[in-house]
Motif scaffolding. Structure first.
Motif, PDB file in Angstrom:
ATOM      1  N   ILE A 189       0.833  -1.201   0.000  1.00  5.02           N
ATOM      2  CA  ILE A 189       0.000   0.000   0.000  1.00  5.02           C
ATOM      3  C   ILE A 189       0.866   1.248   0.000  1.00  5.02           C
ATOM      4  O   ILE A 189       2.009   1.232   0.434  1.00  5.02           O
ATOM      5  N   SER A 361      -5.395  -4.821  12.105  1.00  9.58           N
ATOM      6  CA  SER A 361      -5.964  -4.081  10.977  1.00  9.58           C
ATOM      7  C   SER A 361      -7.261  -4.692  10.480  1.00  9.58           C
ATOM      8  O   SER A 361      -7.567  -5.856  10.766  1.00  9.58           O
ATOM      9  N   TYR A 363     -10.614  -3.751   7.167  1.00 11.62           N
ATOM     10  CA  TYR A 363     -11.047  -2.921   6.037  1.00 11.62           C
ATOM     11  C   TYR A 363     -12.450  -2.388   6.281  1.00 11.62           C
ATOM     12  O   TYR A 363     -13.318  -3.097   6.812  1.00 11.62           O
ATOM     13  N   THR A 398      -7.935   3.711   0.721  1.00 14.00           N
ATOM     14  CA  THR A 398      -7.874   2.760  -0.388  1.00 14.00           C
ATOM     15  C   THR A 398      -8.852   3.217  -1.475  1.00 14.00           C
ATOM     16  O   THR A 398      -9.010   4.387  -1.709  1.00 14.00           O
ATOM     17  N   TYR A 412      -4.603 -10.932  -3.803  1.00 12.66           N
ATOM     18  CA  TYR A 412      -4.990  -9.813  -2.942  1.00 12.66           C
ATOM     19  C   TYR A 412      -6.496  -9.599  -3.062  1.00 12.66           C
ATOM     20  O   TYR A 412      -6.988  -9.067  -4.051  1.00 12.66           O
ATOM     21  N   HIS A 414      -8.683  -7.899  -1.067  1.00 12.08           N
ATOM     22  CA  HIS A 414      -9.334  -6.777  -0.380  1.00 12.08           C
ATOM     23  C   HIS A 414      -9.717  -5.651  -1.362  1.00 12.08           C
ATOM     24  O   HIS A 414      -9.103  -4.572  -1.380  1.00 12.08           O
ATOM     25  N   LEU A 420      -8.369   1.248   4.947  1.00  8.61           N
ATOM     26  CA  LEU A 420      -7.692   0.213   5.703  1.00  8.61           C
ATOM     27  C   LEU A 420      -7.418   0.806   7.083  1.00  8.61           C
ATOM     28  O   LEU A 420      -6.655   1.765   7.222  1.00  8.61           O
ATOM     29  N   SER A 422      -6.145   0.565  11.091  1.00 12.33           N
ATOM     30  CA  SER A 422      -5.235  -0.184  11.956  1.00 12.33           C
ATOM     31  C   SER A 422      -5.094   0.532  13.289  1.00 12.33           C
ATOM     32  O   SER A 422      -5.252   1.760  13.381  1.00 12.33           O
ATOM     33  N   TYR A 461      -5.064  -6.932   6.792  1.00 14.67           N
ATOM     34  CA  TYR A 461      -4.040  -6.770   5.758  1.00 14.67           C
ATOM     35  C   TYR A 461      -2.898  -7.739   6.029  1.00 14.67           C
ATOM     36  O   TYR A 461      -2.278  -7.714   7.092  1.00 14.67           O
ATOM     37  N   TYR A 476      -7.024 -12.597   6.012  1.00 14.42           N
ATOM     38  CA  TYR A 476      -6.032 -12.167   5.025  1.00 14.42           C
ATOM     39  C   TYR A 476      -6.454 -12.455   3.584  1.00 14.42           C
ATOM     40  O   TYR A 476      -6.180 -11.669   2.678  1.00 14.42           O
TER      41      TYR A 476
END
Length: 506
Positions: A189, A361, A363, A398, A412, A414, A420, A422, A461, A476
């Motif tokens: 990212i 973390s 989303y 994002t 990936y 997400h 995102l 955290s 993440y 994940y």
């Protein structure tokens, strides 16, 4: 005593026996003192075995008495400062293959490291550490189309330097010392991701050595399943990646800023989370809510909200327009408009030092973040016990072209989110008693659960690995985990490459 073969570096292979001489190293490596008890000294391979390995690895082998040992094996997260028995320093693919053969022969645990920034310590071992840091560099393959090859041990700072010379860029992070391999394999990212996609979206091919010692060239035509898995399947699962071929993009001028608010902080954060997803894809940002250390509280320092943002040239749009009323409400604004891209990255970058931390973390969709949820987070933040270091909860923006890619197009998964989220916990082992650390980690767990529940957040993440996750595979990789397990079965059916949250073959 065997001299290392790296030119102009005198690294020595000594103290092989049962590591009786490890103790003198400990005072200079306080982060590793607790690791000695876990080191299986009685299982240490004989000196002849280490001599054989040193003869096969171009960069030589380091052991705990070597003067450079501590520099090479120290992780960024000192929480996982395990002492390896030895460090194989690889310069080329053949070295990687030799190291794999050797650990198989010796039955020794091992890990692979490029930058050492694995949040959960999965690049640390009490066996052999396969160090990729000497296998570093960036090669231009196609200057006209901006195709470059990054070697498997390259850290971000070298990638940035080479791309600056080319007048090109990719999606990249802010920390110079992060290994490009781990960054790319887990997604990657950065402020460019809404414009170009996560870094793994820019991967055009990769070379890697698998568990059988064979070298594979994986792209969309050959070993396509492995190529798919390497774009988000995280490092340490399918082999040792020795290089990455990437698509780059030309740079121009950008505008960057840092804004800080101290008043109505919950209101500011809520407004940012709702307003910024409508910004053009050329805009990227990171919101940071900083909570002070115990010492700072005693000095009257309170929390604050800040944001770092970048805007590529966009006709009819400026940073001030994107932020709207929030721009004037900021207590402090540092703004650089229309400056060269790589000069701007100096403003946005951060330098991290080794310390103790844990990050969690998830989303989020902006539409599911209510003002009440943000208020609840700020109220819960007041209950943080505190340590000798500041901590923070953050929102990385994002969206953009990331969401134009289907979740199963790469590993990936997400896609479709706006933020995102955290929350970190930081401490210093010698300053903070274990009881206090435990209290803060319990607070972090509760805060994370609250944020996820009130904002309907999901997932995690994979480049922020969290050893406390109950369902790490689902978090994940989501629906992509089954296919990842199938790829794992094809290239590593016996889980030779394995760690606490490693993908298991189907």
């Amino acid at each position: 005593m065997l001299q290392n073969v790296v030119p102009s570096r005198r690294n020595f292979l000594v103290g092989l026996g049962k590591f009786a001489a490890v103790a003198p190293l400990v005072p200079s490596l306080p982060w590793a003192a607790t690791a000695l008890a876990a080191t299986p000294r009685d299982a240490c391979p004989p000196p002849s075995a280490w001599k054989d390995l040193a003869a096969q690895v171009s960069g030589g082998v380091l052991t705990p008495l070597d003067p450079f040992f501590g520099d090479v094996c120290r992780p960024n997260n000192l929480r996982y400062g395990t002492l390896p028995m030895g460090i194989a320093r690889c310069l080329k693919t053949e070295d990687v293959q030799a190291a794999i053969r050797w650990v198989k022969q010796q039955g020794l645990p091992f890990r692979v490291r490029s930058g050492g920034h694995n949040y959960a310590g999965y690049s640390a071992t009490n066996g052999l550490l396969i160090d990729m840091s000497l296998m570093a560099g960036v090669e231009v393959l196609d200057k006209k189309n901006g195709i470059v090859r990054v070697k498997g041990g390259t850290i971000n700072s070298l990638v940035y330097k080479e791309l600056e010379r080319l007048g090109r860029t990719i999606t990249h992070g802010r920390c110079d010392a992060v290994g490009a391999a781990g960054f790319l394999l887990g997604g990657g990212i950065g402020f460019n991701m809404r414009r170009y996609g996560v870094a793994s979206d820019l991967l055009r091919s990769t070379s890697l050595v698998t568990a059988d010692g064979e070298r594979h060239e994986a792209d969309d035509k050959q070993d396509s399943g492995l190529y798919w898995a390497c774009r988000g399947g995280a490092g340490g699962n399918f082999g040792i990646n020795t290089d990455f071929t990437l698509q780059t993009f030309p740079v121009d001028t950008v505008s960057v800023c840092q804004l800080t608010w101290t008043k109505d902080q919950a209101g500011v954060v809520y407004d940012l989370l709702q307003r910024l997803p409508a910004a053009p894809d050329s805009f990227g940002s990171k919101i940071n809510i900083t909570l002070p250390s115990i010492q700072q509280r005693c000095q009257g320092v309170g929390s604050n909200v800040s944001i770092l943002a970048q805007l590529h040239k966009t006709k009819g749009t400026s940073l001030k327009q994107i932020f709207g009323p929030l721009w004037e409400r900021a207590d402090k604004r540092t703004v650089h408009e229309d400056i060269p891209y790589w000069v701007a990255q100096d403003f946005l970058s951060e330098e991290t030092f080794p310390y103790y931390y844990q990050e969690k973390s998830s989303y989020m969709h902006s539409a599911r973040i209510t003002r009440a949820a943000v208020d609840a987070m700020f109220e819960a933040a007041k209950a943080m016990p505190g340590t000798s270091m500041p901590v923070a909860f953050k929102f990385f923006q994002t969206g953009g072209v990331i969401n134009d890619v289907k979740p199963d197009a790469t590993a990936y998964v997400h896609r479709g989110y706006d933020w995102l989220f955290s929350v970190e916990m930081n401490w210093w082992q010698t300053s903070d008693p274990q009881g206090l650390i435990d209290e803060n980690l319990a607070w972090q767990k509760d805060f994370y659960a609250l944020a996820n529940k009130t904002c309907s957040a999901i997932g995690a993440y994979q480049n922020f690995p969290d050893p406390t996750l109950d369902d790490w595979a689902g978090a994940y990789y989501g629906a992509n985990y089954t296919r990842l397990r199938e790829v794992k079965k094809q290239v590593d059916p016996d889980s030779f490459f394995n760690y606490g949250q490693g993908i298991k073959p189907i």
